[in-house]
Motif scaffolding. Structure first.
Motif, PDB file in Angstrom:
ATOM      1  N   SER A   1      27.702  -4.959 -19.063  1.00 62.32           N
ATOM      2  CA  SER A   1      27.827  -3.280 -19.607  1.00 62.32           C
ATOM      3  C   SER A   1      26.536  -2.956 -19.772  1.00 62.32           C
ATOM      4  CB  SER A   1      28.474  -3.733 -20.971  1.00 62.32           C
ATOM      5  OG  SER A   1      27.745  -4.363 -21.926  1.00 62.32           O
ATOM      6  N   GLY A   2      26.033  -1.663 -20.279  1.00 58.14           N
ATOM      7  CA  GLY A   2      24.737  -1.212 -20.445  1.00 58.14           C
ATOM      8  C   GLY A   2      24.893   0.376 -20.080  1.00 58.14           C
ATOM      9  N   ASP A   3      23.771   1.015 -20.430  1.00 59.30           N
ATOM     10  CA  ASP A   3      23.838   2.455 -20.304  1.00 59.30           C
ATOM     11  C   ASP A   3      23.825   2.707 -18.768  1.00 59.30           C
ATOM     12  OD1 ASP A   3      23.405   2.845 -22.851  1.00 59.30           O
ATOM     13  OD2 ASP A   3      21.221   2.984 -22.769  1.00 59.30           O
TER      14      ASP A   3
ATOM     15  N   GLY B   1      21.022  -0.549 -14.054  1.00 66.68           N
ATOM     16  CA  GLY B   1      20.947  -1.214 -13.003  1.00 66.68           C
ATOM     17  C   GLY B   1      22.032  -1.972 -12.863  1.00 66.68           C
ATOM     18  N   LYS B   2      23.148  -1.952 -13.430  1.00 67.62           N
ATOM     19  CA  LYS B   2      24.191  -2.639 -13.431  1.00 67.62           C
ATOM     20  C   LYS B   2      24.789  -2.973 -11.910  1.00 67.62           C
ATOM     21  CE  LYS B   2      26.892  -0.342 -16.386  1.00 67.62           C
ATOM     22  NZ  LYS B   2      25.869   0.779 -16.509  1.00 67.62           N
ATOM     23  N   SER B   3      25.080  -1.906 -11.591  1.00 70.01           N
ATOM     24  CA  SER B   3      25.775  -1.894 -10.000  1.00 70.01           C
ATOM     25  C   SER B   3      24.752  -2.611  -9.004  1.00 70.01           C
ATOM     26  CB  SER B   3      26.112  -0.537  -9.636  1.00 70.01           C
ATOM     27  OG  SER B   3      26.867   0.018 -10.522  1.00 70.01           O
TER      28      SER B   3
ATOM     29  N   THR C   1      31.525  -4.099 -13.590  1.00 70.08           N
ATOM     30  CA  THR C   1      30.376  -3.101 -14.514  1.00 70.08           C
ATOM     31  C   THR C   1      31.391  -2.254 -15.362  1.00 70.08           C
ATOM     32  OG1 THR C   1      30.253  -1.205 -13.082  1.00 70.08           O
ATOM     33  CG2 THR C   1      28.598  -3.199 -12.546  1.00 70.08           C
ATOM     34  N   THR C   2      30.937  -1.756 -16.521  1.00 66.41           N
ATOM     35  CA  THR C   2      31.477  -0.996 -17.507  1.00 66.41           C
ATOM     36  C   THR C   2      30.536   0.070 -18.094  1.00 66.41           C
ATOM     37  OG1 THR C   2      32.796  -0.827 -19.381  1.00 66.41           O
ATOM     38  CG2 THR C   2      31.512  -2.850 -19.192  1.00 66.41           C
TER      39      THR C   2
ATOM     40  N   THR D   1      24.963  -7.670 -21.510  1.00 68.50           N
ATOM     41  CA  THR D   1      24.546  -6.445 -21.614  1.00 68.50           C
ATOM     42  C   THR D   1      23.130  -6.063 -21.200  1.00 68.50           C
ATOM     43  OG1 THR D   1      26.270  -5.996 -23.719  1.00 68.50           O
ATOM     44  CG2 THR D   1      24.357  -4.323 -23.374  1.00 68.50           C
ATOM     45  N   LEU D   2      22.855  -5.481 -20.451  1.00 64.79           N
ATOM     46  CA  LEU D   2      21.429  -4.870 -19.831  1.00 64.79           C
ATOM     47  C   LEU D   2      20.876  -4.101 -21.019  1.00 64.79           C
ATOM     48  CD1 LEU D   2      22.106  -3.870 -16.394  1.00 64.79           C
ATOM     49  CD2 LEU D   2      21.116  -6.096 -17.178  1.00 64.79           C
TER      50      LEU D   2
END
Length: 308
Positions: free
Chosen positions: A40-42, A46-48, A195-196, A214-215
């Motif tokens: 998770s994260g904004d 960079g999640k994906s 990712t979410t 969580t990033l």
């Protein structure tokens, strides 16, 4: 004359990523427990990008599926073209091979690539290429696979729960053909990154079966480091003037994030910082340029009404 950039803003090629020690540990825990990694994260944090980076760095096969509101759980496993099959049946009036109408999904390819090539033994595997071959460009046989299931919070709430069994057991049955798909010994253990953006709460039963991380939001030091990584990858000379630009944009983004937080607005992301940097380098914009404030509002401090 301004320089031109050499790649798009999000090539999803796994070549550049700023991997923190905490995130590296989260990946290791997910692999050790054989559980999906729920990131998770904004948006734009960079999640994906983690999944293709890990795949390329470790010589693993890579697959992805971007979730939409119409995605069903079976789409990640397989799809079946029943409309085309019906049309062929009406036209040919002969016996059809159901394997011709099955398309393996990302999880099928990751768990059982040989089965996916042959559609569960229904077709000759020689005519079906592994989608990951477009990503790795390697002659040697890769070990293991990485699957990116992107933006799962956009799906219907039933989708995560429908994935509980195949994600835990690493097997499923193709309904239209009765084919049992099981993780192949030679396929290696998969890393499944989900990712979410937090737009919708995920079922607790699903979250319990994931390793969660969580990033964090960007820091000034982190932004400068990420910018230098991308500039080196693009083979740009990091002169004093370019470094000053990198720092100035980091200052601007941190100020924009602070202002947005006070007004309960969306905070600009690392991805938008890189957009601003590419624009400046391409257009020759510097902090003293008359266009600087406009660039800031176009890329970093976007007005609230822009998201309405």
């Amino acid at each position: 004359m301004a320089e031109q950039t050499v790649q798009g803003p999000d090539p999803r090629d796994g070549l550049v990523y700023d991997m923190s020690d905490d995130l590296r540990t989260a990946v290791e825990v997910a692999l050790a427990t054989d559980r999906p990694l729920l990131l998770s994260g904004d948006p734009g944090s960079g999640k994906s990008s983690l999944a293709p980076y890990h795949a390329r760095r470790n010589g693993m096969r890579y697959y992805e599926h971007v979730i939409t509101s119409r995605t069903r759980a079976t789409d990640l496993l397989w799809t079946f073209d029943s409309v085309r099959r019906l049309a062929d049946a009406q036209a040919h009036r002969g016996r059809l091979n159901d394997g011709d109408y099955v398309v393996p999904g990302a999880l099928w390819w990751a768990l059982a690539p040989e089965s996916a090539r042959s559609r569960g033994g229904l077709l000759s595997p020689a005519h079906h290429r592994d989608p990951s071959e477009r990503f790795l460009h390697r002659e040697e046989r890769p070990s293991g696979a990485v699957v990116l299931i992107d933006e799962i919070d956009k799906a219907d709430p039933d989708l995560p729960n429908s994935l509980l069994v195949p994600l835990a057991s690493h097997e499923f049955t193709v309904g239209e053909t009765g084919t049992l798909v099981r993780r192949e010994a030679d396929a290696g253990p998969p890393l499944i990154v989900i990712t979410t953006n937090g737009e919708r709460d995920l079922p607790q039963a699903f979250v319990r079966r994931c390793v969660t991380f969580t990033l964090p939001g960007p820091t000034h030091e982190g932004l400068v480091r990420i910018a230098r990584l991308h500039l080196r990858h693009e083979k740009r000379k990091i002169s004093d003037s370019v470094h000053e630009l990198v720092v100035a944009l980091a200052d601007e983004l941190m100020r924009a994030r602070e202002t947005a937080g006070l007004g309960h607005q969306r905070r600009p992301s690392t991805a938008e910082y890189l957009d601003a940097l590419r624009a400046c380098l391409t257009l020759g914009i510097t902090p003293g340029d008359p266009r600087w404030l406009l660039l800031r509002s176009l890329t970093l401090a976007k007005p609230a009404e822009a998201g309405r």
